[in-house]
Scaffold this active site. Structure first.
Site, mmCIF file in Angstrom:
data_model
loop_
_atom_site.group_PDB
_atom_site.id
_atom_site.type_symbol
_atom_site.label_atom_id
_atom_site.label_comp_id
_atom_site.label_asym_id
_atom_site.label_seq_id
_atom_site.Cartn_x
_atom_site.Cartn_y
_atom_site.Cartn_z
ATOM 1 N N GLU A 103 0.890 -1.289 -0.088
ATOM 2 C CA GLU A 103 0.093 -0.134 0.031
ATOM 3 C C GLU A 103 0.877 1.078 -0.029
ATOM 4 O OE1 GLU A 103 -2.838 -0.247 3.352
ATOM 5 O OE2 GLU A 103 -3.778 -1.846 2.381
ATOM 6 N N HIS B 124 -7.569 1.754 1.236
ATOM 7 C CA HIS B 124 -7.703 1.536 2.779
ATOM 8 C C HIS B 124 -8.462 2.510 3.567
ATOM 9 C CE1 HIS B 124 -5.238 -0.941 6.165
ATOM 10 N NE2 HIS B 124 -6.415 -0.481 6.660
HETATM 11 C C1 MLT Z 1 -6.966 -0.853 11.707
HETATM 12 O O1 MLT Z 1 -6.399 -1.700 11.796
HETATM 13 O O2 MLT Z 1 -7.318 0.114 12.688
HETATM 14 C C2 MLT Z 1 -7.567 -0.433 10.479
HETATM 15 O O3 MLT Z 1 -7.064 -1.066 9.270
HETATM 16 C C3 MLT Z 1 -7.546 1.270 10.026
HETATM 17 C C4 MLT Z 1 -6.065 1.637 9.988
HETATM 18 O O4 MLT Z 1 -5.238 0.962 9.367
HETATM 19 O O5 MLT Z 1 -6.082 2.952 10.351
#
Ligand code: MLT
Length: 312
Positions: free
Chosen positions: A260, A278
């Site tokens: 990513e 995401h």
């Molecule tokens: C998380 O693990 O809290 C979610 O994927 C969101 C993020 O990465 O901020």
């Protein structure tokens, strides 16, 4: 104590820590080298997903006592290295679960009715009414992989919309019906072959890497929709592409990627894939929740009121 917030979070986070008597620096977008150079003076570090807290950073963090993740996944933190140095790693589970569950719900409806394409054709002044006969989600089978907060919320919402739900979690490995009457089954095979929609909600671990690969796709119902809003790398991307081409998977919704941002957008651009950058936890409410939770946990830890949600 001196606290560094290195990823953008709700202003409430710094506010709470200030009020508790701490000195807070908010410095976003640091390169690994810059972070390594300044981390030595801080007692606490608060991150979201962007900051990579590597063993090298942890080595340079001579005074660090706690790393707080304003969110759930801690795969951007070298937890083993932190444990070796006696640094607590804590997260804020639950604060963003509803945001993720709502996103999955939206994606299922998008897939069922080709909402992305239908809206897109209108932006291009095309009226293709006949092309868009979809299906309904009522009465369909939703398989959920991973039995956690997001899964339970998603199950509750999907059942309210008339779907049947079954869940599988490799950590549970037995049949049970929970207090909300959600069936957790012991057989992955069962969920794979039963699901019309399969939504992945596992955390990324050694045993969940490539959890859904070619062999698992081969066991799925033809025409299944696959959704992943958990972590990239759990669904093997090359094998998903293969399953789409083979017609096993009718469509996929992806919020997360092995890399990513991705360097290769083949999957994101695939006509049967709806992809997002995401954004599962990207709601005002979720960001406020996780910022508040992590700030309070760190303030309490420094006030000697105990450690909550430590992952090590
Ligand atoms: C998380 O693990 O809290 C979610 O994927 C969101 C993020 O990465 O901020």
């Amino acid at each position: 104590m001196k606290i560094l917030i290195s990823d953008k979070s709700s202003p409430k986070c710094a506010e709470i820590l200030h009020k508790a008597g701490h000195e807070v620096d908010e410095i976003f977008g640091l390169s690994p080298e810059e972070l390594k150079n300044i981390i030595g003076i801080f007692d606490a570090l608060i991150v979201r997903g962007a900051t990579k807290v590597t063993a090298e950073i942890i080595q340079a963090a001579k005074k660090l006592k706690v790393i707080g993740r304003a969110g759930t996944g801690v795969d951007n933190i070298d937890v083993k290295a932190a444990s070796t140095r006696g640094i607590v790693v804590m997260n804020a589970p639950g604060g963003n679960s509803n945001a993720v569950a709502e996103l999955v719900l939206g994606q299922m409806l998008m897939l069922a009715r080709s909402l992305y394409d239908a809206a897109h054709t209108m932006k291009e002044a095309r009226w293709e009414k006949k092309r868009f006969e979809g299906t309904e989600i009522i009465g369909k089978n939703l398989g959920i992989l991973g039995y956690g907060r997001v899964s339970r919320l998603l199950a509750q919402k999907a059942r309210a919309l008339g779907m049947q739900v079954r869940c599988y979690d490799p950590k549970i490995g037995k049949d049970l019906v929970d207090e909300a009457s959600l069936a957790v089954v012991s057989s992955l095979e069962d969920v794979l072959s039963w699901s019309d929609y399969l939504s992945v909600h596992l955390s990324l671990r050694e045993d969940t890497q490539n959890f859904i690969s070619r062999a698992q796709f081969q066991r799925m119902k033809r025409g299944v929709y696959v959704l992943n809003c958990s972590r990239g790398g759990i669904v093997n991307e090359a094998d998903l592409l293969w399953a789409l081409e083979e017609g096993i998977v009718a469509g996929a919704a992806l919020d997360v990627f092995e890399k990513e941002p991705p360097t290769d957008f083949t999957l994101a651009k695939h006509p049967q894939v709806i992809a997002m950058p995401h954004i599962g936890a990207a709601t005002e409410e979720a960001q406020e929740n996780v910022s508040l939770i992590i700030a309070e946990q760190i303030a309490d830890m420094f006030a000697g009121k105990g450690i909550r949600n430590a992952v090590n």
